[in-house]
Design a protein around this motif. Sequence first.
Motif, PDB file in Angstrom:
ATOM      1  N   ASN A 109      98.142 -72.646 -42.789  1.00 30.14           N
ATOM      2  CA  ASN A 109      96.853 -72.065 -42.283  1.00 30.14           C
ATOM      3  C   ASN A 109      96.408 -70.617 -43.537  1.00 30.14           C
ATOM      4  O   ASN A 109      94.868 -70.634 -43.269  1.00 30.14           O
ATOM      5  CB  ASN A 109      96.168 -72.034 -41.201  1.00 30.14           C
ATOM      6  CG  ASN A 109      96.709 -73.252 -40.124  1.00 30.14           C
ATOM      7  OD1 ASN A 109      95.845 -74.489 -40.675  1.00 30.14           O
ATOM      8  ND2 ASN A 109      97.029 -73.367 -39.249  1.00 30.14           N
ATOM      9  N   THR A 110      97.256 -70.435 -42.805  1.00 33.43           N
ATOM     10  CA  THR A 110      97.033 -69.086 -43.889  1.00 33.43           C
ATOM     11  C   THR A 110      98.077 -68.454 -45.118  1.00 33.43           C
ATOM     12  O   THR A 110      98.818 -69.804 -45.290  1.00 33.43           O
ATOM     13  CB  THR A 110      97.666 -67.905 -42.977  1.00 33.43           C
ATOM     14  OG1 THR A 110      99.723 -68.182 -42.748  1.00 33.43           O
ATOM     15  CG2 THR A 110      96.893 -67.722 -42.436  1.00 33.43           C
ATOM     16  N   MET A 111      97.986 -67.610 -46.128  1.00 34.51           N
ATOM     17  CA  MET A 111      98.620 -67.464 -46.927  1.00 34.51           C
ATOM     18  C   MET A 111     100.846 -66.893 -46.704  1.00 34.51           C
ATOM     19  O   MET A 111     101.402 -67.578 -46.601  1.00 34.51           O
ATOM     20  CB  MET A 111      98.542 -66.076 -48.352  1.00 34.51           C
ATOM     21  CG  MET A 111      99.051 -65.939 -49.414  1.00 34.51           C
ATOM     22  SD  MET A 111      99.459 -67.631 -50.401  1.00 34.51           S
ATOM     23  CE  MET A 111     100.828 -67.882 -51.702  1.00 34.51           C
ATOM     24  N   ASN A 112     100.715 -66.014 -45.862  1.00 36.95           N
ATOM     25  CA  ASN A 112     101.796 -65.179 -45.948  1.00 36.95           C
ATOM     26  C   ASN A 112     102.282 -66.449 -44.334  1.00 36.95           C
ATOM     27  O   ASN A 112     101.731 -67.584 -43.756  1.00 36.95           O
ATOM     28  CB  ASN A 112     101.010 -64.263 -44.864  1.00 36.95           C
ATOM     29  CG  ASN A 112     100.894 -63.314 -45.423  1.00 36.95           C
ATOM     30  OD1 ASN A 112     101.381 -63.560 -46.360  1.00 36.95           O
ATOM     31  ND2 ASN A 112     100.400 -62.045 -45.003  1.00 36.95           N
ATOM     32  N   PRO A 113     103.606 -66.872 -44.611  1.00 38.91           N
ATOM     33  CA  PRO A 113     104.244 -68.124 -43.262  1.00 38.91           C
ATOM     34  C   PRO A 113     104.927 -67.096 -42.301  1.00 38.91           C
ATOM     35  O   PRO A 113     105.233 -65.707 -42.214  1.00 38.91           O
ATOM     36  CB  PRO A 113     105.331 -68.473 -44.162  1.00 38.91           C
ATOM     37  CG  PRO A 113     105.412 -67.251 -45.085  1.00 38.91           C
ATOM     38  CD  PRO A 113     104.797 -66.075 -45.264  1.00 38.91           C
ATOM     39  N   PRO A 114     104.634 -67.645 -41.274  1.00 37.06           N
ATOM     40  CA  PRO A 114     105.118 -67.235 -40.400  1.00 37.06           C
ATOM     41  C   PRO A 114     106.539 -67.129 -39.663  1.00 37.06           C
ATOM     42  O   PRO A 114     106.411 -66.010 -39.693  1.00 37.06           O
ATOM     43  CB  PRO A 114     106.093 -68.992 -38.999  1.00 37.06           C
ATOM     44  CG  PRO A 114     104.737 -69.784 -39.550  1.00 37.06           C
ATOM     45  CD  PRO A 114     104.883 -69.443 -41.344  1.00 37.06           C
ATOM     46  N   SER A 115     107.405 -66.792 -40.835  1.00 33.27           N
ATOM     47  CA  SER A 115     108.813 -66.507 -41.263  1.00 33.27           C
ATOM     48  C   SER A 115     108.936 -64.612 -41.588  1.00 33.27           C
ATOM     49  O   SER A 115     109.591 -63.946 -41.423  1.00 33.27           O
ATOM     50  CB  SER A 115     109.641 -66.496 -41.706  1.00 33.27           C
ATOM     51  OG  SER A 115     109.045 -67.046 -42.892  1.00 33.27           O
ATOM     52  N   ILE A 116     107.464 -64.325 -42.378  1.00 34.10           N
ATOM     53  CA  ILE A 116     107.484 -63.405 -42.781  1.00 34.10           C
ATOM     54  C   ILE A 116     107.019 -61.698 -41.501  1.00 34.10           C
ATOM     55  O   ILE A 116     107.321 -62.223 -40.380  1.00 34.10           O
ATOM     56  CB  ILE A 116     105.777 -62.719 -44.038  1.00 34.10           C
ATOM     57  CG1 ILE A 116     106.224 -61.780 -44.228  1.00 34.10           C
ATOM     58  CG2 ILE A 116     104.893 -62.733 -42.116  1.00 34.10           C
ATOM     59  CD1 ILE A 116     105.164 -61.980 -45.906  1.00 34.10           C
ATOM     60  N   ALA A 117     107.628 -60.557 -41.993  1.00 30.80           N
ATOM     61  CA  ALA A 117     107.929 -59.793 -40.969  1.00 30.80           C
ATOM     62  C   ALA A 117     106.805 -59.298 -39.826  1.00 30.80           C
ATOM     63  O   ALA A 117     106.682 -59.489 -38.989  1.00 30.80           O
ATOM     64  CB  ALA A 117     109.055 -58.785 -41.151  1.00 30.80           C
ATOM     65  N   ILE A 118     105.857 -58.823 -40.614  1.00 31.16           N
ATOM     66  CA  ILE A 118     104.175 -59.152 -40.158  1.00 31.16           C
ATOM     67  C   ILE A 118     103.551 -58.849 -41.392  1.00 31.16           C
ATOM     68  O   ILE A 118     103.583 -59.692 -42.780  1.00 31.16           O
ATOM     69  CB  ILE A 118     104.253 -56.962 -40.275  1.00 31.16           C
ATOM     70  CG1 ILE A 118     104.283 -56.945 -42.272  1.00 31.16           C
ATOM     71  CG2 ILE A 118     105.203 -55.907 -39.814  1.00 31.16           C
ATOM     72  CD1 ILE A 118     104.033 -54.794 -42.447  1.00 31.16           C
ATOM     73  N   VAL A 166      92.576 -60.137 -43.026  1.00 32.10           N
ATOM     74  CA  VAL A 166      91.758 -60.515 -44.407  1.00 32.10           C
ATOM     75  C   VAL A 166      92.561 -62.344 -44.604  1.00 32.10           C
ATOM     76  O   VAL A 166      92.149 -62.696 -45.019  1.00 32.10           O
ATOM     77  CB  VAL A 166      93.290 -59.930 -45.471  1.00 32.10           C
ATOM     78  CG1 VAL A 166      92.366 -60.403 -47.017  1.00 32.10           C
ATOM     79  CG2 VAL A 166      92.624 -58.171 -45.804  1.00 32.10           C
ATOM     80  N   GLU A 167      93.743 -62.555 -44.196  1.00 32.92           N
ATOM     81  CA  GLU A 167      93.944 -63.844 -43.970  1.00 32.92           C
ATOM     82  C   GLU A 167      92.594 -64.453 -42.707  1.00 32.92           C
ATOM     83  O   GLU A 167      91.806 -65.361 -42.892  1.00 32.92           O
ATOM     84  CB  GLU A 167      95.019 -64.101 -43.052  1.00 32.92           C
ATOM     85  CG  GLU A 167      96.236 -64.201 -43.211  1.00 32.92           C
ATOM     86  CD  GLU A 167      97.267 -64.487 -44.420  1.00 32.92           C
ATOM     87  OE1 GLU A 167      96.110 -65.327 -45.163  1.00 32.92           O
ATOM     88  OE2 GLU A 167      97.979 -65.380 -44.571  1.00 32.92           O
ATOM     89  N   GLN A 168      92.082 -63.742 -42.418  1.00 32.53           N
ATOM     90  CA  GLN A 168      91.019 -64.303 -41.234  1.00 32.53           C
ATOM     91  C   GLN A 168      89.671 -64.475 -42.045  1.00 32.53           C
ATOM     92  O   GLN A 168      88.685 -65.355 -42.362  1.00 32.53           O
ATOM     93  CB  GLN A 168      90.815 -63.745 -39.965  1.00 32.53           C
ATOM     94  CG  GLN A 168      89.822 -63.657 -39.229  1.00 32.53           C
ATOM     95  CD  GLN A 168      89.843 -64.813 -38.401  1.00 32.53           C
ATOM     96  OE1 GLN A 168      91.095 -65.168 -37.391  1.00 32.53           O
ATOM     97  NE2 GLN A 168      89.380 -65.955 -38.253  1.00 32.53           N
ATOM     98  N   MET A 169      89.749 -63.136 -42.506  1.00 26.95           N
ATOM     99  CA  MET A 169      88.005 -62.985 -44.001  1.00 26.95           C
ATOM    100  C   MET A 169      88.705 -64.295 -44.481  1.00 26.95           C
ATOM    101  O   MET A 169      87.570 -65.088 -45.311  1.00 26.95           O
ATOM    102  CB  MET A 169      88.366 -61.643 -44.825  1.00 26.95           C
ATOM    103  CG  MET A 169      87.695 -60.909 -43.839  1.00 26.95           C
ATOM    104  SD  MET A 169      88.009 -59.375 -44.549  1.00 26.95           S
ATOM    105  CE  MET A 169      87.183 -59.299 -46.064  1.00 26.95           C
TER     106      MET A 169
END
Lengths: 337, 566
Positions: B343-352, B521-524
Amino acid sequence: MTQYFIRRLLESIPVLVGVSLLVFLLLHLIPGDPAVALLGERATPERIEEVRDQLGLNRPLYEQYFIWIGKALQGDFGETINGRIPVSKELRNRFPATIELAVTALIFAVVLGVPIGIISAIRRNSLIDTVSMFGALFGVSIPIFVLGLLLIFFVGVRLKLLPFIGRLDPDIELEKITGMYVVDSILTGNMKALKNALEHLVMPAFALSTIPLSIIARITRSAMLEVLNQDYIRTARAKGLRSYRVVMTHAFRNAMLPVITIIGLQLGALLSGAVLTETIFSWPGIGKWLFEAISRRDYPIIQATTLLIAVIYVAVNLGVDLLYALIDPRIRYSGAE
Amino acid sequence: MMLLDAVHEERILALLRRLGVLAVVLLVVVAALPGVSAQEGKTFIFGSEGNPVNLDPAVVTDGISFRVARQGCENLLEFEAGTTNPGPGLARSWEVSDDGLTWTLQLVEGATFHDGTPFNAEAVVWNFDRWRLTDHPQHFPEAVFEYYEAQFGGFDDASIITSVEATGEYEVTINLREPMGAFLNNLAMDMFAIASPAAVEAAGPAYGTPEVGYVCTGPYKFVEWVNDDHVTLELNENYWGEMPGNVSTIILRIIPDTAARLAALQAGEIDAYERPALEDIDVINATDGLRVELRPSFNTLYLAFNYRIKEFRDPLVRKAISLAMNRQEIVDAFYLEGTNVANTMNPPSIAIGFNGDVVTPYDPDQAKALLAEAGYPDGLSEVTVLGLDDSGNVTEEEVEKIPVRLYYMPVTRPYNPNPEAIGTAQVSYLQEIGIDAQLETIGDWAAYLDARANGELLGLYQLGWTGDNGDPDNFIGYFFTAADNPIPREGFYQNAEVAALLQRARVSTIVEERDAIYKQVEQMMADNADRVYIAHGPVPLAFRDTVVTYIASPTGSERFKEVVMK
């Protein structure tokens, strides 16, 4: 004969120039920029321009061609775009691998294909003929990657009879002289390497040989059938010559022309690289290298390899024509006129 | 006779006792030696899908080269095994000044390069200068220091690193032009491994080629690289660090064909390989002595909009397209079990910076309603291409009408295991809401990337991203930090607010602040459906049971010194 040879040699020059020019132009016309291929998803326009500049891709096409051909004539084919390895050095490593595989495959094909063709012709419509020709049809039809994978699975994985990756086990040392491992191991008296190199060679060479084997068998059979119906064969038999002598001396010698042509063409095709066989058996020859280079738009590799392939074809054709002249005096004399 | 025997017996027993004590002492000493387990001489054979390009990690960008170089070349910081957290490497500790501009790193002592030269602060300075300064004699003009430029803003005056100084024999101070949130993660990236200055100087541009290989400080020394055949690495007997595993020889056998790699694993010719074909996974799991493990997904497949298409500039249309995608169905049909929908660019395994609250449901009815609200109650079958001005900005001018196109990638990637089939599914979802899209592709990978870089994929297009350093600046930040300028390769996307926020996160060294910004930013971007994210695909790894322990890392940066073999 010498005149004939020189004339044929001179005729091949425009062919090679034409091929090099055509490949060069086609390469630069197809979409896909080597700089973008090199930089991948991370390419920015600035970096692309910079890399294009470094690679000399921003110069006019004719200038790029003349620079390349000028260096190529001195044996310098430039460096690969990916990895910056000198192309000519890499060719020296890979071409012997291709020669070794191609020649072994051709030996299989000739040693099996010619006798099969002859026997099928003299035993026409017999069971042997039917089985052989069905086998030949099968050999031409079966995709090489299917056969290769079947061989790997049964001979390599199930029976564990032969290795199927590369040319030599990594722990075997061999001094490289010609780059053809079988030859090198004989030259250096390294029997362990010889055994290992031969084991590695058998499966890919056999897989690669199936198509030429089938073609050679079929051509030999039809050429023999044509000759066996000639009057002079009937005369030879009527004279009471032994069957073996009739077939081998009178019939086969006259049936050889088309067989030699086809062997020559097959050698050309095999030497130009067997992409699938080399890929499946991880064989480090020029075919796979060229294939990968095309997808990466590695121009120096593509240009050098296609030129080499063109040279091979021209040389093999020349060799075949000279063999014709040796076998059939009529060609020699008309060539000398 | 009996007496003599008794004397002899006693002497023999005494000797045996002494030998026993000696054996115990030897065992204790040997066990205390670093890397002792690796002395057992296990050989780990890994099936490589291709040749390395070059073993100088500073000048390459491909995973195969990094996989080899990583075994012998070490960084100041290293990702802790199995995570994206940077931990100690050749630097044992570090601190940053309050203004975030000066980093001071304490280096390990007693490490040497494979050529016997000492590792110290001078060597570190030399490496940074080589990467950073274009007039450095070993910043070879024919080499591309791609990643330095990407991660540190450029070379020379453009570099965020302004100077690197040896402030002690084992202390390095790095000065930055502006604070950098991803600084430590960057230092842990494969390409910033410390090479032996003497070796690079001696080899010149041949450094990293098959003749020379690499010369670093790590647990495995380079032995041999036969192109298209194998690369061999051997235990560095003088290795300074710990050796959790027991591998003394690493052979990377080059086997380009996927089926041949599987056969090699079955035949016992290799111990492991990466990315078995999806259709082979069940075969592997069903075979005695073979198994598949998953590397945590660290990538994203997305559908990008080309903003030269007038209709795609309308958020309602974009939202409709995003709601039309049945992500779960795609994941169930084409990906391995355990794959996350994106649902977002950053994947769940990213630290922050992963925002788990952003969820885009599959809702074709709402999608149709949004499309109608946007003025397309009967759906869309063609779209309008807008013009470009001299600076490459999209203008209002309507250039032409074209069919709605969805481009699928011509190659598979871990984030996209079946581009054409996934594309077919995506087109069918669009048709469901009345968008009559055509499925297309362009040539091969090089041609596709070229068209994308030039903004020529006029429609929706598949692409994806695999993270390099575990930091969101290398994920969402990579694409949109320059979003105040429309870039063709990002489909002319433009959003100054997103750009400003991402720039703030880039220069912050406060973890909490960065985390919050990325989530915002992900939300925006989800509210505006600026891009349509589809899936985060895990990477499968296949093993023989000869391999007991292999710690898979999200970034793929596994070090074989961790490998334990039977």
